[in-house]
Structures are given as C-alpha cells and as structure tokens.
Scaffold this active site. Structure first.
Site, mmCIF file in Angstrom:
data_model
loop_
_atom_site.group_PDB
_atom_site.id
_atom_site.type_symbol
_atom_site.label_atom_id
_atom_site.label_comp_id
_atom_site.label_asym_id
_atom_site.label_seq_id
_atom_site.Cartn_x
_atom_site.Cartn_y
_atom_site.Cartn_z
ATOM 1 N N LYS A 265 43.826 -1.453 9.405
ATOM 2 C CA LYS A 265 44.840 -0.951 8.467
ATOM 3 C C LYS A 265 45.288 0.412 8.965
ATOM 4 O O LYS A 265 44.481 1.325 9.085
ATOM 5 C CB LYS A 265 44.264 -0.849 7.052
ATOM 6 C CG LYS A 265 45.187 -0.126 6.057
ATOM 7 C CD LYS A 265 44.624 -0.067 4.634
ATOM 8 C CE LYS A 265 45.487 0.809 3.727
ATOM 9 N NZ LYS A 265 44.955 0.932 2.348
ATOM 10 N N ASP A 270 49.550 7.225 2.510
ATOM 11 C CA ASP A 270 49.683 6.336 1.357
ATOM 12 C C ASP A 270 49.963 7.154 0.089
ATOM 13 O O ASP A 270 49.049 7.680 -0.538
ATOM 14 C CB ASP A 270 48.387 5.521 1.189
ATOM 15 C CG ASP A 270 48.464 4.551 0.011
ATOM 16 O OD1 ASP A 270 49.580 4.337 -0.517
ATOM 17 O OD2 ASP A 270 47.409 4.004 -0.375
ATOM 18 N N LYS A 277 50.727 7.689 -6.588
ATOM 19 C CA LYS A 277 49.380 8.186 -6.871
ATOM 20 C C LYS A 277 49.442 9.526 -7.594
ATOM 21 O O LYS A 277 50.446 10.233 -7.503
ATOM 22 C CB LYS A 277 48.618 8.399 -5.548
ATOM 23 C CG LYS A 277 48.180 7.130 -4.864
ATOM 24 C CD LYS A 277 47.362 7.458 -3.622
ATOM 25 C CE LYS A 277 46.923 6.192 -2.914
ATOM 26 N NZ LYS A 277 45.975 5.377 -3.685
ATOM 27 N N ASP A 288 44.287 7.095 5.497
ATOM 28 C CA ASP A 288 44.436 5.675 5.187
ATOM 29 C C ASP A 288 44.709 4.826 6.434
ATOM 30 O O ASP A 288 44.963 3.634 6.328
ATOM 31 C CB ASP A 288 45.547 5.492 4.137
ATOM 32 C CG ASP A 288 45.285 4.313 3.221
ATOM 33 O OD1 ASP A 288 44.133 3.832 3.182
ATOM 34 O OD2 ASP A 288 46.234 3.854 2.554
ATOM 35 N N ASP A 347 50.930 0.346 -4.750
ATOM 36 C CA ASP A 347 49.806 1.097 -4.173
ATOM 37 C C ASP A 347 48.749 0.154 -3.578
ATOM 38 O O ASP A 347 47.837 0.601 -2.894
ATOM 39 C CB ASP A 347 49.190 2.006 -5.250
ATOM 40 C CG ASP A 347 48.323 3.099 -4.657
ATOM 41 O OD1 ASP A 347 48.374 3.281 -3.423
ATOM 42 O OD2 ASP A 347 47.613 3.763 -5.431
ATOM 43 N N GLU A 349 48.929 -1.628 -1.033
ATOM 44 C CA GLU A 349 49.776 -1.912 0.137
ATOM 45 C C GLU A 349 48.973 -2.346 1.357
ATOM 46 O O GLU A 349 49.509 -3.021 2.230
ATOM 47 C CB GLU A 349 50.626 -0.682 0.473
ATOM 48 C CG GLU A 349 49.944 0.385 1.349
ATOM 49 C CD GLU A 349 48.712 1.023 0.705
ATOM 50 O OE1 GLU A 349 48.603 0.983 -0.539
ATOM 51 O OE2 GLU A 349 47.847 1.536 1.445
ATOM 52 N N ARG A 351 46.551 -4.498 1.740
ATOM 53 C CA ARG A 351 46.461 -5.959 1.857
ATOM 54 C C ARG A 351 47.792 -6.570 2.268
ATOM 55 O O ARG A 351 47.839 -7.601 2.919
ATOM 56 C CB ARG A 351 45.949 -6.542 0.526
ATOM 57 C CG ARG A 351 46.835 -6.261 -0.643
ATOM 58 C CD ARG A 351 46.123 -6.427 -1.975
ATOM 59 N NE ARG A 351 45.326 -5.245 -2.335
ATOM 60 C CZ ARG A 351 44.605 -5.144 -3.449
ATOM 61 N NH1 ARG A 351 44.552 -6.146 -4.316
ATOM 62 N NH2 ARG A 351 43.931 -4.051 -3.695
#
Ligand code: BES
Ligand code: MN
Ligand code: ZN
Length: 492
Positions: A265, A270, A277, A288, A347, A349, A351
């Site tokens: 990933k 993010d 967030k 991230d 959020d 994201e 996956r």
C-alpha cells in the site's frame, strides 16, 4: 557499517571488546578467557559493581590487566532461555557504542542455548540490528542527492570460537542487507509527503532497480484506466498527484519458478478524502506508504543478497485528497476484477488501491502473494505496536509467515477472515461496500481484500501499528522488512 569475522582470542585485541555473562553468573567463553588473563579482575569488578547478568545490562571496564583491550564491555545475557534476551543485549551494545562514539568493536558470539538460536541466527541478528540502529534520518541525502550518510561507519568484527566457515560471512552479509533494507524503508517512510509522492516512489524504485539489477515498469493512470482499475483510480482522482502502479521484478530464480508477489500500500498521504480525518496527528498519515516502503526495502535487500528466487514487488501508489474532483461517499466504482464497489467511506482507501493490485497480480501466477498495508486503525487497537496483523486464505502460508516473524522477532498474529465477517460488507447498490462498520474493523478490511485474492495463496499484513512509532521518537521502524526477508530466505 563494515562487518567482518574474526577468530582471534579476546585478550589479543586492542579495540573495544564485547563479552557476556549470564544471570547464573556464568561467564561466556570469551569473558572467561579475559577473566583468566586478568587473574580474576574481571569477575571482581562485576561483583563489586553488582552486575547480575540480567539481559540488556552493560558494564564498561577499562585497563583490565593482561589484556590489550582499550575497553571491555560486559553485557548481560539473561537466563539463556529466550532469544529476546540476546536481541536486547545486542541492541544495548550498539546504543552504548554509539554513545561512546566507538568506531571499531569486536563482539564475541556467546554460547547460547535458547531455542531457535544458533550461530547463523546470532550472526545475522548482530549485523541487522547494528545496521538498523546506525540509522539517522540524514540518510535522506543518499536518496535525494546521492550524498552518503555522514555518520562514522563503525567497523564491527564478530568473533567466533574455533574455525570460521564461509557461511559465517554469508550470514553477516545477509543481516547487513536486511538492516540496510530496513533503513531504506525508514527513509522512505520518514520523508514528507510533499517530497515522497507516488511519482517519487516510482523514480526511486526505478533508480534502485538499475543499481541492484531488478526490472521496474511503472504504469500510468492511462495504463491503469485501460486495465479497468476503477477502484485504484477512484482514490487518486481528488489529487493533483497522479497514481502509479509500480511493477518491480527481481529474477534471481529459474525462469519457470513462480514468483512470490509482494504488494505494498503506497498512499503517500491519507487525508481521508471527503470523509476527511480529524486534524490532530494527521501528519503521521505520511507513513501510509509504509507497506510500499517495506516492499522496496525488501527488494533491495534480497537483490543485495542475490537470493536465487523470483520476487515481484507491486506498489499501488496514490495520494488520498479531498477536492472538487474527489470521490464522494456513495459513489460506485468498478474494479479491475469486474466487481462493483460502493465507497461508503473515502477514508477506507487502502483496500481500494490494493484490490486492483491483487487482481493485477493474478496474471503473474504467483506461488504466493503477500500484501503489506497500514490498513486500519482497528488493527492498532487490537494488537498495539507489538505484532502486525496477519490474515490469510492459506494455513500453510500463514504458518510460514508466523514462523518467520518469530525467528526475525518481527512478529505477527493471525486473525480470522470468516464468512460471517465478509457478510458485513454487503451493499444495496454494488457487489460490496468498502466498509463493514465499527466492529472488527481490521478483519472486515482483510475480508474485503480476500474477495480479490481468490486465485493464489494469499496473506495480508496489517502494519498500521508496527510501521512507525509516534511521540518524541517519531519515525519509521523499517518493519516488516526483517519478517519479509526471513520469509524469503526460508523459501530458497
Ligand atoms: N491509513 C488508515 C489506517 C490507519 C489509521 C493507520 C491510523 C494507522 C493509524 C486507513 O486508510 C484508514 O483511514 N482506515 C480507516 C478505515 C475506516 C474508515 C473503515 C480507519 O482505520 O479508521
Ligand atoms: Mn484512510
Ligand atoms: Zn490509509
């Protein structure tokens, strides 16, 4: 850090010499030799200073009679029953050496009887821990302008008793490669998101590929669109930074050997997107891309080790931003697999980028695929900062990864991905939703991924709690590079 093997006797060395004592007050062979030549002064000193041999304890002694050593560092080795005592001891050796500014040390390998501990393991650990603990963030200079790390590169000799074998050197080199891979992953993680963008990750990987002889191909947004990666592209569409799918192939094995595929990933920042967030601590979302960093670090380590194995690194890199072009909650997208996804929370994201990369992995016919992701805050709640979450559709693979985690002390803990959890992802408007509610957050995230990893043995590592530390010591950990390297070393 420069590592070598020596078979010299401790009293003949003139540098900084490291020997050990157990909790039972028993000296290691090397410590005993020094005690003898110093006519018992070593033990007298240990006794008067109340050195008990607890794991991690250290005591520096200077001018011991009978030895040439400038300093003898005695380390506590604990009960001799568990390997974490050794790890703690070695960590303290390197902290001590760093404090003292020593540039040359000789470390005598103790006679340990703990389970899973042998000379090969100790040699590798010394080299990986030493290298990893020498890390300074200034090393970014290496990445940014090719300047090398300015800290003093200590010379570390690992002393073994009796004859040395060529495998000792190999183990040292392997440990050092793992440590360097960790440090590279740390550098990438620690870089701010305005520098470490998806394109930066693509450039760095390409550069490393040229240096370390692995092939790198970067797919642009247009390429991904052609492949139908509607899920991945829905994440980057709110950002000015274009997404990148980085495909790096290291071919150390035979042509026909099926590769191990590592999927990282790579969300370089993010914000949460439209499901934005909270602002406190949001800076940490530069980490991230820790999964991607671990894939790049592992590839560089195994190519340095020249492992006879085929490994493909796939990095799904994107930035998750809110904007007028960003994905809205409720939007439905079509993934490369053909499955439609209702994005209830922008959020979630990770996956969304990983699922298309997992479908893309199918055409590589992997022997196994492992994705590595800072995927859920829920995983930090369940496992804290100690173990990474492990999820898998294959018990043998899960066992193999768990064992590699114990050996490298980069531990994981398996959690279930039962059907009952998958049901929580049902959607009224698409094949599945991208969130499953508050309960079992790291499991439903893994269940989402499992829907796309159906054609090969697959495992998912949720490293949200383990990839970096917060607070005063804020920084990347380089995990799970040690785990991944151990796993791959065991595959050859
Ligand atoms: N990158 C985060 C996960 C994360 C959060 C890692 C905090 C480390 C610390 C991920 O993209 C995310 O935002 N996950 C959400 C999922 C939720 C919306 C279902 C989360 O964990 O809150
Ligand atoms: Mn997120
Ligand atoms: Zn994320």
């Amino acid at each position: 850090m420069n590592f070598s093997i020596t078979t010299k006797s401790p009293e003949t060395l003139s540098n900084y010499v490291v020997v050990g004592m157990f909790e039972s007050q028993k000296l290691t062979f090397a410590a005993n030799t020094i005690n003898k030549v110093s006519k018992g002064t070593l033990l007298q000193n240990l006794k008067s200073r109340k050195f008990s041999g607890t794991a991690g304890q250290t005591l520096e002694l200077t001018n011991l009679p009978g030895t040439k050593a400038k300093t003898v560092l005695v380390i506590g080795l604990g009960s001799n029953k568990c390997k974490v005592e050794f790890i703690k001891a070695i960590e303290n050796v390197f902290s001590k050496v760093r404090e003292a500014g020593e540039t040359a040390i000789t470390l005598f390998i103790p006679e340990l009887k703990a389970s899973g501990v042998d000379r090969a393991w100790m040699t590798r650990q010394i080299a990986s821990i030493g290298t990893s603990l020498s890390y300074r963030y200034e090393q970014r200079k290496t990445l940014l302008d090719g300047k090398s790390f300015s800290g003093a590169p200590a010379k570390v000799a690992v002393a073994i008793e009796g004859k040395s074998a060529s495998s000792d050197k190999t183990h040292l080199a392997q440990g050092s490669a793992v440590g360097k891979g960790m440090n590279l992953a740390k550098d990438l993680g620690n870089l701010p998101a305005n520098i470490c963008t998806p394109r930066f990750l693509a450039e760095i990987t390409t550069k490393l590929g040229k240096q370390n002889k692995f092939m790198v191909k970067c797919l642009s947004e247009a390429d991904m669109k052609k492949l139908g990666m509607g899920s991945l592209l829905s994440v980057s569409q709110g950002s000015k930074e274009p997404a990148q799918l980085i495909h790096a192939s290291y071919s150390g094995g035979k042509k026909k050997d099926a590769p191990i595929v590592l999927v990282g990933k790579g969300i370089t920042f993010d914000t949460g997107g439209i499901s934005i967030k909270a602002s406190s601590g949001m800076d940490e979302m530069k980490y991230d891309m820790g999964g991607a960093a671990s894939v790049i670090g592992t590839l560089s380590a195994i190519s340095e080790m020249k492992l006879p194995i085929n490994v493909v690194g796939l990095i799904a890199a994107a930035e998750n931003m809110p904007s007028g072009t960003a994905t809205r909650p409720g939007d439905v997208v079509t993934s490369m697999s053909g499955k439609t996804i209702e994005i209830l929370n922008t959020d979630a994201e990770g996956r969304l980028v990983l699922c298309d990369a997992l479908t893309y992995a199918e055409k590589l016919n992997p022997a196994a695929a492992i994705d590595i992701a800072t995927l859920t805050g829920a995983c930090v709640v369940s496992l804290g900062k100690v173990a990474s979450g492990l999820f898998s559709n294959n018990d043998d693979l899960a066992e193999e990864i768990s064992k590699a985690g114990m050996t490298s002390w980069d531990r994981v803990w398996r959690m279930p991905i039962w059907e009952d959890y998958t049901e929580l992802l049902s959607s009224n408007f698409a094949d599945l939703a991208n969130i499953g509610g508050r309960a079992a957050g790291s499991i439903t995230a893994a269940c989402f991924l499992a829907q796309f990893a159906t054609k090969y043995p697959w495992a998912h590592l949720d490293i949200a709690g383990t990839a970096w530390v917060s607070g005063k010591q804020k920084g990347s950990t380089g995990r799970p590079v040690p785990l991944l390297c151990e796993f791959l070393l065991n595959r050859i």
